[in-house]
Design an enzyme around this catalytic site. Sequence first.
Site, PDB file in Angstrom:
ATOM      1  N   SER A   1       1.116  -0.984  -0.602  1.00 32.75           N
ATOM      2  CA  SER A   1       0.467   0.100   0.016  1.00 32.75           C
ATOM      3  C   SER A   1       1.138   1.417   0.171  1.00 32.75           C
ATOM      4  O   SER A   1       1.870   1.714   0.781  1.00 32.75           O
ATOM      5  CB  SER A   1      -0.532   0.122   1.209  1.00 32.75           C
ATOM      6  OG  SER A   1      -1.704   1.584   1.310  1.00 32.75           O
TER       7      SER A   1
ATOM      8  N   TYR B   1      -1.820   5.433  -4.646  1.00 35.14           N
ATOM      9  CA  TYR B   1      -2.430   6.360  -3.552  1.00 35.14           C
ATOM     10  C   TYR B   1      -2.447   7.932  -4.361  1.00 35.14           C
ATOM     11  O   TYR B   1      -1.861   8.080  -4.064  1.00 35.14           O
ATOM     12  CB  TYR B   1      -3.104   6.514  -2.268  1.00 35.14           C
ATOM     13  CG  TYR B   1      -3.965   5.677  -1.371  1.00 35.14           C
ATOM     14  CD1 TYR B   1      -5.132   5.826  -2.023  1.00 35.14           C
ATOM     15  CD2 TYR B   1      -3.728   5.137  -0.330  1.00 35.14           C
ATOM     16  CE1 TYR B   1      -5.863   4.923  -1.925  1.00 35.14           C
ATOM     17  CE2 TYR B   1      -4.809   4.658   0.127  1.00 35.14           C
ATOM     18  CZ  TYR B   1      -6.013   4.029  -0.517  1.00 35.14           C
ATOM     19  OH  TYR B   1      -6.678   3.179   0.405  1.00 35.14           O
TER      20      TYR B   1
ATOM     21  N   THR C   1      -6.017   2.911  -7.017  1.00 34.65           N
ATOM     22  CA  THR C   1      -7.000   2.542  -5.537  1.00 34.65           C
ATOM     23  C   THR C   1      -8.196   3.806  -6.208  1.00 34.65           C
ATOM     24  O   THR C   1      -7.983   4.974  -6.231  1.00 34.65           O
ATOM     25  CB  THR C   1      -7.041   2.596  -4.195  1.00 34.65           C
ATOM     26  OG1 THR C   1      -6.072   1.117  -4.223  1.00 34.65           O
ATOM     27  CG2 THR C   1      -8.257   2.373  -3.631  1.00 34.65           C
TER      28      THR C   1
ATOM     29  N   LYS D   1      -8.688  -0.733  -8.821  1.00 38.89           N
ATOM     30  CA  LYS D   1      -9.345  -1.280  -7.926  1.00 38.89           C
ATOM     31  C   LYS D   1     -10.024  -0.496  -7.578  1.00 38.89           C
ATOM     32  O   LYS D   1     -10.449   0.883  -6.470  1.00 38.89           O
ATOM     33  CB  LYS D   1      -8.040  -1.235  -6.722  1.00 38.89           C
ATOM     34  CG  LYS D   1      -8.778  -2.178  -4.963  1.00 38.89           C
ATOM     35  CD  LYS D   1      -7.171  -2.171  -4.378  1.00 38.89           C
ATOM     36  CE  LYS D   1      -8.106  -2.737  -2.896  1.00 38.89           C
ATOM     37  NZ  LYS D   1      -8.464  -2.118  -2.342  1.00 38.89           N
TER      38      LYS D   1
ATOM     39  N   HIS E   1     -13.711  -1.543  -0.892  1.00 38.44           N
ATOM     40  CA  HIS E   1     -12.429  -1.581   0.177  1.00 38.44           C
ATOM     41  C   HIS E   1     -12.771  -2.096   1.393  1.00 38.44           C
ATOM     42  O   HIS E   1     -12.912  -1.249   2.458  1.00 38.44           O
ATOM     43  CB  HIS E   1     -12.757  -0.001   0.390  1.00 38.44           C
ATOM     44  CG  HIS E   1     -11.170   0.622   0.787  1.00 38.44           C
ATOM     45  ND1 HIS E   1     -10.133   1.026  -0.307  1.00 38.44           N
ATOM     46  CD2 HIS E   1     -10.148   0.976   1.224  1.00 38.44           C
ATOM     47  CE1 HIS E   1      -9.155   1.818   0.151  1.00 38.44           C
ATOM     48  NE2 HIS E   1      -9.174   1.689   0.967  1.00 38.44           N
TER      49      HIS E   1
HETATM   50  C1  GLV Z   1      -6.765   2.984   3.558  1.00 36.30           C
HETATM   51  O1  GLV Z   1      -7.159   1.932   2.191  1.00 36.30           O
HETATM   52  C2  GLV Z   1      -7.750   2.624   4.080  1.00 36.30           C
HETATM   53  O2  GLV Z   1      -8.806   1.551   4.240  1.00 36.30           O
HETATM   54  O3  GLV Z   1      -7.674   2.632   5.707  1.00 36.30           O
END
Ligand code: GLV
Length: 382
Positions: A104, A127, A153, A249, A273
């Site tokens: 991530s 991100y 994402t 995503k 998510h």
């Molecule tokens: C980050 O992607 C979260 O969902 O905290």
Amino acid sequence: MLTIADLKQRARRRVPKMFFDYADSGAWTESTYRANEADFAAIKLRQRVLVDMTNRSLESTMIGQTVAMPVALAPTGLTGMQHADGEMLAAQAAEEFGVPFTLSTMSICSIEDVASVTTKPFWFQLYVMKDRDFVANLIDRAKAANCSALMLTADLQILGQRHKDLRNGLSAPPKFTPKHIWQMATRPAWCMGMLGTSRRTFRNIAGHAKGVTDLSSLSAWTAEQFDPQLSWKDVEWIKERWGGKLIIKGILDAEDARMAAATGADAIIVSNHGGRQLDGAPSSISVLPEIVDAVGDRIEVHFDGGIRSGQDVLKALCLGAKGTYIGRPFLYGLGAGGKAGVRLALDIIRKELDVTLALCGKRNIADAGPDLLYKAPGKAAP
Ligand code: GLV
């Protein structure tokens, strides 16, 4: 420990509350978080008997890369707070097992940290912040580290509110208030690990992004830095800058799936998510069939959300996913037992997937299809 639920229980006892809760939370009422799991449980499998079960294989491909089973580790934030050096350990476990690891942007260990302890390429999740120079630099760093896929994402330009995180005063590193000191003091093994590493902040960002004031609060930092104007047009320059395999995503709608396919990306992930963004959205598994119908002939469709067993993996594959991701299951393994815990989570899922496939009368994971389900949603029994 025989199930992902066992790992979760152990993790709850070993990880300070604020970080355990961070993993185990959804937005607002958590209805979508719960639906992700509940809707899997409602899907029934078709038992078949007296078929040859020898020589079974789970090997497959995701975006053209060979995987020991079609289950990748999902990108998860703050993974290095579940266990010291968490991202490095999880990446090693995934590499040894033969499945992709996705780092991530909001990780504790950096791209370079993970690259320094792995030998095979991992995937990097992006991100997009307002500071485009920083984003371009992140993409270049992932390239330099030989990452073999970029995962953009699309569903987190603003952060869904997770009540537990606010009530817990979540931050990384933790603050030294009496409440937080108590949470840590009651988890001595975790503390020992953390004392033994210098990786306790967001190392993809700290020292790389300009004007970073207080990174410790994820909600404040995302609100300040993430780009709320991000749009389909941006996919173009990201794709061009990256120049490699691209996965988008966070697709939950057939219309968005068509837009994603039109970008020329290599795969989409049907995902809400983990129920952490739009509470009240449908479960991932309930929309998977309509998204596969809409774009499955044009782009690889991957899936995440609610997988807690190998049976869930099989159900997603039967409904058209080419690959799946686990987030919380590997985080629970990590919190419960570090690298060996992640390995155990993967082993548990593999065994459940393998035995379930066999008891449904198949030997090769490529044969997973709707005919293995007892009444696929919206269809008559085969
Ligand atoms: C980050 O992607 C979260 O969902 O905290």
